[in-house]
Design a protein around this motif. Structure first.
Motif, PDB file in Angstrom:
ATOM      1  N   HIS A  99      11.144  28.929  46.017  1.00 14.77           N
ATOM      2  CA  HIS A  99      11.056  29.880  44.909  1.00 14.77           C
ATOM      3  C   HIS A  99      12.426  30.357  44.410  1.00 14.77           C
ATOM      4  CE1 HIS A  99       6.677  30.207  45.319  1.00 14.77           C
ATOM      5  NE2 HIS A  99       6.894  30.099  46.616  1.00 14.77           N
ATOM      6  N   ILE A 100      13.236  30.937  45.299  1.00 13.54           N
ATOM      7  CA  ILE A 100      14.483  31.565  44.854  1.00 13.54           C
ATOM      8  C   ILE A 100      15.501  30.537  44.396  1.00 13.54           C
ATOM      9  CG2 ILE A 100      16.411  33.018  45.539  1.00 13.54           C
ATOM     10  CD1 ILE A 100      13.721  34.476  45.086  1.00 13.54           C
ATOM     11  N   TRP A 101      15.790  29.550  45.225  1.00 12.33           N
ATOM     12  CA  TRP A 101      16.794  28.565  44.815  1.00 12.33           C
ATOM     13  C   TRP A 101      16.386  27.810  43.548  1.00 12.33           C
ATOM     14  CZ3 TRP A 101      18.147  26.478  50.406  1.00 12.33           C
ATOM     15  CH2 TRP A 101      18.996  27.405  51.014  1.00 12.33           C
ATOM     16  N   PRO A 102      15.120  27.392  43.380  1.00 12.59           N
ATOM     17  CA  PRO A 102      14.743  26.763  42.097  1.00 12.59           C
ATOM     18  C   PRO A 102      14.907  27.703  40.906  1.00 12.59           C
ATOM     19  CG  PRO A 102      13.141  26.209  43.788  1.00 12.59           C
ATOM     20  CD  PRO A 102      14.026  27.252  44.381  1.00 12.59           C
ATOM     21  N   ALA A 103      14.523  28.976  41.058  1.00 10.89           N
ATOM     22  CA  ALA A 103      14.681  29.921  39.945  1.00 10.89           C
ATOM     23  C   ALA A 103      16.148  30.122  39.611  1.00 10.89           C
ATOM     24  CB  ALA A 103      14.025  31.255  40.298  1.00 10.89           C
ATOM     25  N   GLU A 104      16.979  30.243  40.646  1.00 13.99           N
ATOM     26  CA  GLU A 104      18.411  30.405  40.398  1.00 13.99           C
ATOM     27  C   GLU A 104      18.978  29.163  39.711  1.00 13.99           C
ATOM     28  OE1 GLU A 104      19.801  33.429  43.968  1.00 13.99           O
ATOM     29  OE2 GLU A 104      19.748  31.279  44.371  1.00 13.99           O
ATOM     30  N   GLY A 105      18.546  27.997  40.158  1.00 14.32           N
ATOM     31  CA  GLY A 105      19.046  26.769  39.541  1.00 14.32           C
ATOM     32  C   GLY A 105      18.730  26.691  38.062  1.00 14.32           C
ATOM     33  N   GLN A 106      17.627  27.285  37.655  1.00 21.53           N
ATOM     34  CA  GLN A 106      17.211  27.229  36.258  1.00 21.53           C
ATOM     35  C   GLN A 106      17.834  28.331  35.402  1.00 21.53           C
ATOM     36  OE1 GLN A 106      12.961  27.097  35.794  1.00 21.53           O
ATOM     37  NE2 GLN A 106      13.061  26.774  33.581  1.00 21.53           N
ATOM     38  N   PHE A 107      18.043  29.514  35.995  1.00 20.59           N
ATOM     39  CA  PHE A 107      18.383  30.664  35.159  1.00 20.59           C
ATOM     40  C   PHE A 107      19.750  31.294  35.406  1.00 20.59           C
ATOM     41  CE2 PHE A 107      13.708  30.650  35.145  1.00 20.59           C
ATOM     42  CZ  PHE A 107      13.501  30.557  33.773  1.00 20.59           C
ATOM     43  N   VAL A 108      20.319  31.108  36.586  1.00 25.97           N
ATOM     44  CA  VAL A 108      21.561  31.822  36.890  1.00 25.97           C
ATOM     45  C   VAL A 108      22.698  31.320  36.020  1.00 25.97           C
ATOM     46  CG1 VAL A 108      23.356  32.161  38.628  1.00 25.97           C
ATOM     47  CG2 VAL A 108      20.960  32.546  39.218  1.00 25.97           C
ATOM     48  N   SER A 109      23.402  32.263  35.418  1.00 30.56           N
ATOM     49  CA  SER A 109      24.560  32.000  34.577  1.00 30.56           C
ATOM     50  C   SER A 109      25.441  33.238  34.628  1.00 30.56           C
ATOM     51  CB  SER A 109      24.120  31.746  33.129  1.00 30.56           C
ATOM     52  OG  SER A 109      23.501  32.926  32.596  1.00 30.56           O
ATOM     53  N   GLU A 110      26.566  33.193  33.968  1.00 26.93           N
ATOM     54  CA  GLU A 110      27.419  34.383  33.924  1.00 26.93           C
ATOM     55  C   GLU A 110      26.692  35.540  33.243  1.00 26.93           C
ATOM     56  OE1 GLU A 110      31.701  33.944  33.200  1.00 26.93           O
ATOM     57  OE2 GLU A 110      31.316  31.790  32.944  1.00 26.93           O
ATOM     58  N   GLN A 111      25.906  35.251  32.211  1.00 23.65           N
ATOM     59  CA  GLN A 111      25.169  36.319  31.527  1.00 23.65           C
ATOM     60  C   GLN A 111      24.077  36.891  32.423  1.00 23.65           C
ATOM     61  OE1 GLN A 111      26.103  37.443  28.376  1.00 23.65           O
ATOM     62  NE2 GLN A 111      24.804  39.165  28.974  1.00 23.65           N
ATOM     63  N   PHE A 112      23.374  36.022  33.143  1.00 24.95           N
ATOM     64  CA  PHE A 112      22.352  36.478  34.086  1.00 24.95           C
ATOM     65  C   PHE A 112      22.963  37.429  35.108  1.00 24.95           C
ATOM     66  CE2 PHE A 112      20.142  36.204  38.121  1.00 24.95           C
ATOM     67  CZ  PHE A 112      18.796  36.149  37.804  1.00 24.95           C
ATOM     68  N   VAL A 113      24.129  37.068  35.640  1.00 24.52           N
ATOM     69  CA  VAL A 113      24.771  37.901  36.660  1.00 24.52           C
ATOM     70  C   VAL A 113      25.225  39.230  36.058  1.00 24.52           C
ATOM     71  CG1 VAL A 113      26.767  38.080  38.199  1.00 24.52           C
ATOM     72  CG2 VAL A 113      25.411  35.974  38.123  1.00 24.52           C
ATOM     73  N   PHE A 114      25.794  39.201  34.870  1.00 26.25           N
ATOM     74  CA  PHE A 114      26.216  40.449  34.234  1.00 26.25           C
ATOM     75  C   PHE A 114      25.014  41.364  33.996  1.00 26.25           C
ATOM     76  CE2 PHE A 114      26.888  43.148  30.556  1.00 26.25           C
ATOM     77  CZ  PHE A 114      28.099  43.761  30.865  1.00 26.25           C
ATOM     78  N   ASP A 115      23.965  40.826  33.409  1.00 31.38           N
ATOM     79  CA  ASP A 115      22.800  41.651  33.082  1.00 31.38           C
ATOM     80  C   ASP A 115      22.099  42.148  34.345  1.00 31.38           C
ATOM     81  OD1 ASP A 115      23.296  41.249  30.405  1.00 31.38           O
ATOM     82  OD2 ASP A 115      21.784  39.681  30.147  1.00 31.38           O
ATOM     83  N   GLY A 116      21.953  41.267  35.319  1.00 28.69           N
ATOM     84  CA  GLY A 116      21.287  41.663  36.554  1.00 28.69           C
ATOM     85  C   GLY A 116      22.086  42.689  37.336  1.00 28.69           C
ATOM     86  N   THR A 117      23.408  42.545  37.351  1.00 28.26           N
ATOM     87  CA  THR A 117      24.242  43.513  38.050  1.00 28.26           C
ATOM     88  C   THR A 117      24.222  44.854  37.339  1.00 28.26           C
ATOM     89  OG1 THR A 117      25.666  41.709  38.830  1.00 28.26           O
ATOM     90  CG2 THR A 117      26.555  43.940  38.961  1.00 28.26           C
ATOM     91  N   ARG A 118      24.196  44.842  36.030  1.00 24.49           N
ATOM     92  CA  ARG A 118      24.121  46.105  35.283  1.00 24.49           C
ATOM     93  C   ARG A 118      22.805  46.824  35.565  1.00 24.49           C
ATOM     94  NH1 ARG A 118      24.767  46.097  28.807  1.00 24.49           N
ATOM     95  NH2 ARG A 118      22.865  44.854  29.065  1.00 24.49           N
TER      96      ARG A 118
END
Length: 447
Positions: A99-118
């Motif tokens: 679940h987690i690694w496949p979702a990260e492989g599809q969606f994680v990006s610099e924008q994802f990290v910025f928005d999620g961290t905020r």
């Protein structure tokens, strides 16, 4: 500025300083005030004397509140707030691999990290966290969100043997980590370290490079270690030795290493951790939710190990509530040790503050409310039906209070939340952004 002029004075019904040179339960100050100038604590004194001695641009009076050092979340994956609830009620490896690694492989990006961290930063501010240790992708993006929020962070760049959205392998990850260190080296709020994921995902060569660079650059390392019994069995089956033995032989066990989880420890391993000065980060709620096991926290503490407290990520907890985590740590510590006097409330508060600062090598600046330290602090209103009457304010905080009783959060004397209102982040914008990510991720699942 005159000698008696300050920027901020906070009067509180109680102050728990968690002072470094005293036992954690040594003192709770009543009807005292804390004085801040240029971001630092310059005085802690009785409230009446503060009114006589000091003048300030802002004076805040909190007549029913407990003032504590800002909580330090010593392990999380902040951007995973955007994956909160995506895969619940599963064992660790199924949760990760399916679940987690496949979702990260599809969606994680610099924008994802910025928005999620905020999004995570807003939750942490509202629950009293002022500094967090993060182990996730694109640390420079996490740093930008952290600085926008006004928090402090120690950001550990992941190192793995295999490709991820951040890079093709260890060389890419090491380069990104050192680039982030160079970019943020002048900002005292941001610390960058190395985050080799776990013994089962990083081979000896990259680990040796991590250790060499960490020592050369004088930065900490963070690693998931002895998280589950399955991890131990896999390591013994593949190499004939337990992961801690391997890390010892590689030279990684030291005060520079924050070993996270540590639910599977023998008596000899507890002694080894103490002997090497390795830091331990306890994540009780995540360990329980993933059925990973129970860290022997009381044994570690009695052996002289510094144990800090973390929530882990919101995808496995499912929150970043350090007050709730502290309560769980207290109860679990008593249950595991079968000792009602294990992990008393004052010691738990120290785990959630000063011990976290020590683990990160930042205890000269944060972790306690003492003259000369940064004014990172949190006010908790105990004048609620759920926390009255108050005989011991620290015990009431740990055993009865909830995060919605946090009314004010300051970092370096800057108010990030004033009477439950965020001052550095736009709550409506963050909520809308989170909903957009949810629709995107859920839509991909339907496809």
């Amino acid at each position: 500025m005159s000698d008696n002029q300050a920027d901020l004075i906070v009067h509180a019904r109680w102050i728990a300083p968690v002072a470094q040179d005293k036992a954690p339960n040594a003192e709770v100050l009543e009807h005292h005030a804390l004085v801040v100038r240029d971001g630092q604590i310059v005085d802690v004194l009785p409230g009446a004397l503060a009114d006589e001695k000091w003048q300030a641009d802002t004076v805040t009076r909190l007549d029913s509140h407990l003032l504590i050092p800002g909580l330090i979340n010593a392990h999380t994956h902040a951007a995973m707030n955007l994956l909160r609830g995506i895969a619940d009620d599963l064992p660790l490896m199924t949760w990760l691999e399916k679940h987690i690694w496949p979702a990260e492989g599809q969606f994680v990006s610099e924008q994802f990290v910025f928005d999620g961290t905020r999004l995570a930063a807003a939750e942490m501010i509202r629950s009293g966290t002022t500094c967090f240790a993060d182990q996730y992708f694109f640390p420079a993006s996490a740093a930008r969100a952290t600085v926008e929020a006004g928090l402090r962070a120690s950001l550990f760049c992941p190192i793995l043997d295999f490709p991820t959205p951040m890079g093709a392998g260890p060389e890419d990850y090491l380069r990104l980590a050192t680039d982030a260190m160079d970019e943020w080296r002048h900002d005292p709020r941001i610390q960058i370290g190395f985050g080799p994921h776990a013994p089962y995902t990083v081979s000896d060569g990259p680990l040796q490079k991590v250790l060499t660079l960490a020592e050369e650059l004088d930065v900490p390392m963070m690693m998931h270690v002895h998280e589950t019994a399955g991890e131990i069995q896999m390591a013994v089956g593949n190499t004939g030795e337990r992961p801690l033995t391997r890390l010892k032989n590689l030279g990684l066990l030291s005060p520079r290493l924050l070993a996270v989880h540590m639910t599977q420890l023998t008596e000899d391993e507890i002694a080894l951790v103490a002997e090497t000065g390795t830091q331990v980060v306890h994540c009780p709620e995540s360990n329980l939710k993933l059925a990973s096991g129970f860290a022997p926290v009381e044994k570690l503490r009695k052996a002289g190990v510094n144990v800090a407290l973390g929530t882990d990520g919101a995808a496995s907890n499912n929150d970043l509530d350090m007050i709730g985590e502290a309560r769980m740590a207290a109860f679990l510590g008593k249950g595991v040790s079968l000792q009602a006097d294990a992990l008393p409330a004052a010691d738990i508060l120290q785990m959630a503050t000063l011990n976290g600062a020590r683990a990160l090598g930042r205890d000269d600046q944060i972790g306690s409310l003492e003259i000369g330290k940064q004014a990172d602090m949190v006010a908790v209103d105990l004048n609620r039906l759920e926390t009255q009457p108050v005989y011991d304010p620290v015990a009431q905080l740990i055993y009865a209070a909830s995060r919605d009783q946090v009314t004010h959060t300051w970092v370096g004397g800057r108010c990030l939340m004033d009477n439950r209102t965020l001052t550095t982040l736009n709550e409506a914008v963050i909520l809308k952004n989170a909903q957009q990510w949810q629709e995107k991720i859920a839509g991909a699942d339907r496809d």
